[in-house]
Design a protein around this motif. Structure first.
Motif, PDB file in Angstrom:
ATOM      1  N   MET A 190       1.752  65.522  42.587  1.00  0.00           N
ATOM      2  CA  MET A 190       0.984  66.353  43.482  1.00  0.00           C
ATOM      3  C   MET A 190       1.874  67.501  43.978  1.00  0.00           C
ATOM      4  N   LYS A 191       1.405  68.725  43.814  1.00  0.00           N
ATOM      5  CA  LYS A 191       2.125  69.909  44.279  1.00  0.00           C
ATOM      6  C   LYS A 191       1.680  70.242  45.690  1.00  0.00           C
ATOM      7  N   ILE A 192       2.667  70.407  46.567  1.00  0.00           N
ATOM      8  CA  ILE A 192       2.392  70.698  47.970  1.00  0.00           C
ATOM      9  C   ILE A 192       3.155  71.955  48.368  1.00  0.00           C
ATOM     10  N   SER A 193       2.493  72.826  49.134  1.00  0.00           N
ATOM     11  CA  SER A 193       3.156  73.972  49.740  1.00  0.00           C
ATOM     12  C   SER A 193       3.080  73.808  51.249  1.00  0.00           C
ATOM     13  N   LEU A 194       4.226  73.968  51.888  1.00  0.00           N
ATOM     14  CA  LEU A 194       4.343  73.782  53.334  1.00  0.00           C
ATOM     15  C   LEU A 194       4.853  75.067  53.963  1.00  0.00           C
ATOM     16  N   PHE A 195       4.118  75.554  54.949  1.00  0.00           N
ATOM     17  CA  PHE A 195       4.504  76.718  55.739  1.00  0.00           C
ATOM     18  C   PHE A 195       4.889  76.181  57.108  1.00  0.00           C
ATOM     19  N   THR A 196       6.164  76.298  57.484  1.00  0.00           N
ATOM     20  CA  THR A 196       6.637  75.580  58.662  1.00  0.00           C
ATOM     21  C   THR A 196       7.767  76.323  59.356  1.00  0.00           C
ATOM     22  N   SER A 197       8.467  75.607  60.242  1.00  0.00           N
ATOM     23  CA  SER A 197       9.589  76.173  60.984  1.00  0.00           C
ATOM     24  C   SER A 197      10.823  75.307  60.762  1.00  0.00           C
ATOM     25  N   ASN A 198      11.819  75.464  61.621  1.00  0.00           N
ATOM     26  CA  ASN A 198      13.109  74.827  61.366  1.00  0.00           C
ATOM     27  C   ASN A 198      13.572  73.850  62.445  1.00  0.00           C
ATOM     28  N   HIS A 199      12.691  73.368  63.270  1.00  0.00           N
ATOM     29  CA  HIS A 199      13.084  72.393  64.290  1.00  0.00           C
ATOM     30  C   HIS A 199      13.031  70.975  63.713  1.00  0.00           C
ATOM     31  N   PRO A 200      13.636  70.023  64.393  1.00  0.00           N
ATOM     32  CA  PRO A 200      13.685  68.661  63.844  1.00  0.00           C
ATOM     33  C   PRO A 200      12.336  68.096  63.413  1.00  0.00           C
ATOM     34  N   ARG A 201      11.271  68.354  64.155  1.00  0.00           N
ATOM     35  CA  ARG A 201       9.953  67.822  63.771  1.00  0.00           C
ATOM     36  C   ARG A 201       9.487  68.414  62.437  1.00  0.00           C
ATOM     37  N   HIS A 202       9.825  69.683  62.198  1.00  0.00           N
ATOM     38  CA  HIS A 202       9.449  70.335  60.946  1.00  0.00           C
ATOM     39  C   HIS A 202      10.308  69.830  59.793  1.00  0.00           C
ATOM     40  N   LEU A 203      11.594  69.667  60.034  1.00  0.00           N
ATOM     41  CA  LEU A 203      12.498  69.165  59.006  1.00  0.00           C
ATOM     42  C   LEU A 203      12.151  67.725  58.627  1.00  0.00           C
ATOM     43  N   TYR A 204      11.701  66.955  59.601  1.00  0.00           N
ATOM     44  CA  TYR A 204      11.274  65.584  59.326  1.00  0.00           C
ATOM     45  C   TYR A 204      10.073  65.588  58.377  1.00  0.00           C
ATOM     46  N   LEU A 205       9.117  66.468  58.635  1.00  0.00           N
ATOM     47  CA  LEU A 205       7.948  66.562  57.755  1.00  0.00           C
ATOM     48  C   LEU A 205       8.372  66.972  56.345  1.00  0.00           C
ATOM     49  N   GLU A 253      11.174  66.335  54.877  1.00  0.00           N
ATOM     50  CA  GLU A 253      11.801  65.156  54.277  1.00  0.00           C
ATOM     51  C   GLU A 253      10.754  64.138  53.817  1.00  0.00           C
ATOM     52  N   ARG A 254       9.755  63.894  54.632  1.00  0.00           N
ATOM     53  CA  ARG A 254       8.709  62.916  54.284  1.00  0.00           C
ATOM     54  C   ARG A 254       7.890  63.398  53.091  1.00  0.00           C
ATOM     55  N   LEU A 255       7.491  64.661  53.086  1.00  0.00           N
ATOM     56  CA  LEU A 255       6.702  65.191  51.975  1.00  0.00           C
ATOM     57  C   LEU A 255       7.503  65.170  50.672  1.00  0.00           C
ATOM     58  N   ALA A 256       8.781  65.472  50.763  1.00  0.00           N
ATOM     59  CA  ALA A 256       9.633  65.480  49.572  1.00  0.00           C
ATOM     60  C   ALA A 256       9.751  64.098  48.952  1.00  0.00           C
ATOM     61  N   SER A 257       9.515  63.052  49.749  1.00  0.00           N
ATOM     62  CA  SER A 257       9.657  61.687  49.238  1.00  0.00           C
ATOM     63  C   SER A 257       8.541  61.299  48.265  1.00  0.00           C
ATOM     64  N   PHE A 258       7.426  62.037  48.263  1.00  0.00           N
ATOM     65  CA  PHE A 258       6.344  61.669  47.344  1.00  0.00           C
ATOM     66  C   PHE A 258       5.727  62.828  46.572  1.00  0.00           C
ATOM     67  N   ALA A 259       6.013  64.048  46.932  1.00  0.00           N
ATOM     68  CA  ALA A 259       5.437  65.187  46.208  1.00  0.00           C
ATOM     69  C   ALA A 259       6.136  65.366  44.870  1.00  0.00           C
ATOM     70  N   SER A 260       5.373  65.677  43.840  1.00  0.00           N
ATOM     71  CA  SER A 260       6.003  65.977  42.552  1.00  0.00           C
ATOM     72  C   SER A 260       6.689  67.338  42.612  1.00  0.00           C
TER      73      SER A 260
END
Length: 119
Positions: free
Chosen positions: A1-16, A18-25
């Motif tokens: 599954m290809k995912i594009s994430l538009f986000t920021s650089n705070h810990p809550r964003h970096l956590y997301l 990391e989590r998405l990278a664990s299952f996205a192709s």
């Protein structure tokens, strides 16, 4: 599954990230960087205190996360996203899922594309 994430650089964003990278192709990331204390409102001590407490709480909950380097990542200054030529974002505009979490207000052709693709 290809995912594009538009986000920021705070810990809550970096956590997301990391989590998405664990299952996205494939994970395409556009990060708009900002600082908690970079705005003029810090002159007001109650805002300054609030942002310091929030930053401390985020670090406590999420820790210091440093996601793996990803070749499909673009770093921008906060607010620059809608000022880019959309062609610079081609790598992130052919995904199955689009997630917007913590970036600046998106306008123009990019907004139209994201809305059409149910971001």
């Amino acid at each position: 599954m290809k995912i594009s994430l538009f986000t920021s650089n705070h810990p809550r964003h970096l956590y997301l990230i990391e989590r998405l990278a664990s299952f996205a192709s494939e994970l395409n990331i556009i990060v708009e960087s900002k600082s908690y204390l970079s705005e003029k409102i810090i002159e007001n001590s109650s805002y300054k205190n609030y942002f310091r407490k929030m930053q401390k709480a985020e670090l406590k909950v999420f820790g210091k996360i440093r996601p793996q380097v990803n070749k499909n990542i673009l770093y921008l200054n906060m607010g620059d996203l809608s000022n880019l030529k959309i062609s610079l974002l081609d790598f992130a505009l052919k995904s199955d899922i689009y997630i917007i979490f913590g970036c600046s207000y998106i306008k123009g052709k990019l907004c139209d594309h994201l809305v059409a693709n149910k971001a």
